[in-house]
Write a protein that holds these residues in place. Structure first.
Motif, PDB file in Angstrom:
ATOM      1  N   ASN B  27       0.847  -1.194   0.000  1.00 45.34           N
ATOM      2  CA  ASN B  27       0.000   0.000   0.000  1.00 45.34           C
ATOM      3  C   ASN B  27       0.882   1.243   0.000  1.00 45.34           C
ATOM      4  OD1 ASN B  27      -1.624   2.196   0.927  1.00 45.34           O
ATOM      5  ND2 ASN B  27      -3.172   0.686   1.446  1.00 45.34           N
ATOM      6  N   ILE B  29       0.394   4.281   0.892  1.00 44.65           N
ATOM      7  CA  ILE B  29       0.367   5.108   2.101  1.00 44.65           C
ATOM      8  C   ILE B  29       1.221   4.470   3.195  1.00 44.65           C
ATOM      9  CG2 ILE B  29      -1.123   6.094   3.865  1.00 44.65           C
ATOM     10  CD1 ILE B  29      -3.334   6.221   1.870  1.00 44.65           C
ATOM     11  N   THR B  30       1.152   3.134   3.313  1.00 54.11           N
ATOM     12  CA  THR B  30       1.964   2.451   4.324  1.00 54.11           C
ATOM     13  C   THR B  30       3.450   2.579   3.997  1.00 54.11           C
ATOM     14  OG1 THR B  30       0.156   0.875   4.255  1.00 54.11           O
ATOM     15  CG2 THR B  30       1.964   0.390   5.722  1.00 54.11           C
ATOM     16  N   PHE B  32       4.797   5.083   2.540  1.00 54.65           N
ATOM     17  CA  PHE B  32       5.138   6.449   2.939  1.00 54.65           C
ATOM     18  C   PHE B  32       5.349   6.536   4.448  1.00 54.65           C
ATOM     19  CE2 PHE B  32       4.420  11.074   2.657  1.00 54.65           C
ATOM     20  CZ  PHE B  32       5.314  11.300   1.649  1.00 54.65           C
ATOM     21  N   MET B  33       4.493   5.817   5.211  1.00 55.06           N
ATOM     22  CA  MET B  33       4.644   5.827   6.675  1.00 55.06           C
ATOM     23  C   MET B  33       5.941   5.165   7.097  1.00 55.06           C
ATOM     24  SD  MET B  33       0.977   5.245   8.412  1.00 55.06           S
ATOM     25  CE  MET B  33       0.183   4.166   7.274  1.00 55.06           C
ATOM     26  N   LEU B  77       1.764  13.310   0.040  1.00 53.74           N
ATOM     27  CA  LEU B  77       0.349  12.954   0.114  1.00 53.74           C
ATOM     28  C   LEU B  77      -0.437  13.585  -1.025  1.00 53.74           C
ATOM     29  CD1 LEU B  77      -0.075  13.051   3.961  1.00 53.74           C
ATOM     30  CD2 LEU B  77      -0.201  11.076   2.495  1.00 53.74           C
ATOM     31  N   LEU B  90      -4.438   2.074  -4.720  1.00 55.08           N
ATOM     32  CA  LEU B  90      -3.323   2.497  -3.873  1.00 55.08           C
ATOM     33  C   LEU B  90      -2.222   1.449  -3.857  1.00 55.08           C
ATOM     34  CD1 LEU B  90      -5.234   4.017  -0.842  1.00 55.08           C
ATOM     35  CD2 LEU B  90      -3.836   5.217  -2.483  1.00 55.08           C
TER      36      LEU B  90
END
Lengths: 167, 100
Positions: B27, B29-30, B32-33, B77, B90
């Motif tokens: 994913n 977003i993950t 990116f985290m 983001l 995503l």
């Protein structure tokens, strides 16, 4: 075991558990909450190290602003459970090998340089907020001004990227 | 007094976990985290050395790293929102326009 050491181990365990949970969770919002646990634990470690200002900034900027941005985007995009696809050839064995090699290299370097860093006597005032601001506004004033320019560019970039295109 | 080694070892562990997540999560977003996790691990090493050497430089660098991370989160983001809008996914496996 002294009290600071016990606090260190509790916070370190919290940080590592949060990081492992970030990897294991399937839903991005659970990963984001795990990352918040890591950041709060790190803020506690900064307090333990006597860096109060950095701890406050960590909570306010990381735990507050950046993670709220993440959670906001996850909810905006309605991100669901991560779908499983077969790993690419690059990410399989070579990736794991790379992670293990990096961890081994770092561990070996730390083990070799055990004696090189001596804990300096605790000087309460040198690491104080006024010490940081003195350094920030005297020695590092040009980088400081450059970061304000960087934030301006980032804000403009984010607005341009995220706006709806007119068609 | 907690030895500085402990902090540096914890920093290395967190960086390794962040790198693991960066390589193995799908994913975007993950992923990116996990970059944020690696930045945090480096910050911990900065503060630990700053305390060990009795100098404030490390903490000033941590402030710069946090500023850059905030700017990076804003732009990154924005890019993620664009990708989600254009590709309807995503999953990084499906963002493969540059692939042969």
């Amino acid at each position: 075991m002294t009290a600071p050491l016990a606090v260190f181990f509790v916070l370190a365990a919290l940080a590592v558990i949060g990081a492992v949970s970030l990897i294991l969770q399937k839903h991005p919002i659970h990963s984001a909450l795990s990352l918040i646990v890591v950041m709060v634990a790190l803020a506690g470690l900064y307090l333990l190290l006597g860096a109060e200002f950095v701890a406050a900034v960590q909570i306010i900027v990381y735990g507050g602003a950046i993670m709220v941005l993440f959670v906001f985007v996850i909810m905006l995009l309605n991100a669901g459970v991560e779908e499983r696809t077969s790993l690419s050839k690059m990410a399989g064995a070579p990736g794991l090998l790379l992670v293990v090699a990096l961890a081994g290299f770092v561990a070996a370097t730390i083990a070799k340089s055990t004696e090189s860093v001596h804990a300096a006597p605790q000087t309460g005032e040198i690491a104080s907020t006024s010490g940081i601001s003195n350094m920030l506004f005297k020695d590092f004033v040009y980088p400081f001004e450059l970061t304000s320019f960087l934030i301006l560019v980032a804000v403009l970039g984010a607005v341009v990227l995220a706006q709806r295109e007119k068609s | 007094m907690v030895p500085t080694n402990y902090y540096v070892i914890l920093s290395a562990i967190l960086f390794g976990l962040g790198m693991f997540a960066f390589i193995f999560k799908r994913n975007i977003i993950t992923i990116f985290m996990s970059i944020e996790l690696m930045l945090n691990a480096v910050n911990l090493a900065f503060v630990a050395f700053s305390q060990a050497l009795g100098k404030v430089d490390g903490q000033v660098f941590v402030l710069f790293v946090i500023v850059v991370a905030a700017a990076e989160a804003a732009v990154g983001l924005g890019i993620i929102i664009l990708i989600a809008r254009n590709r309807q996914t995503l999953n990084v496996e499906r963002v493969d326009l540059l692939k042969l």
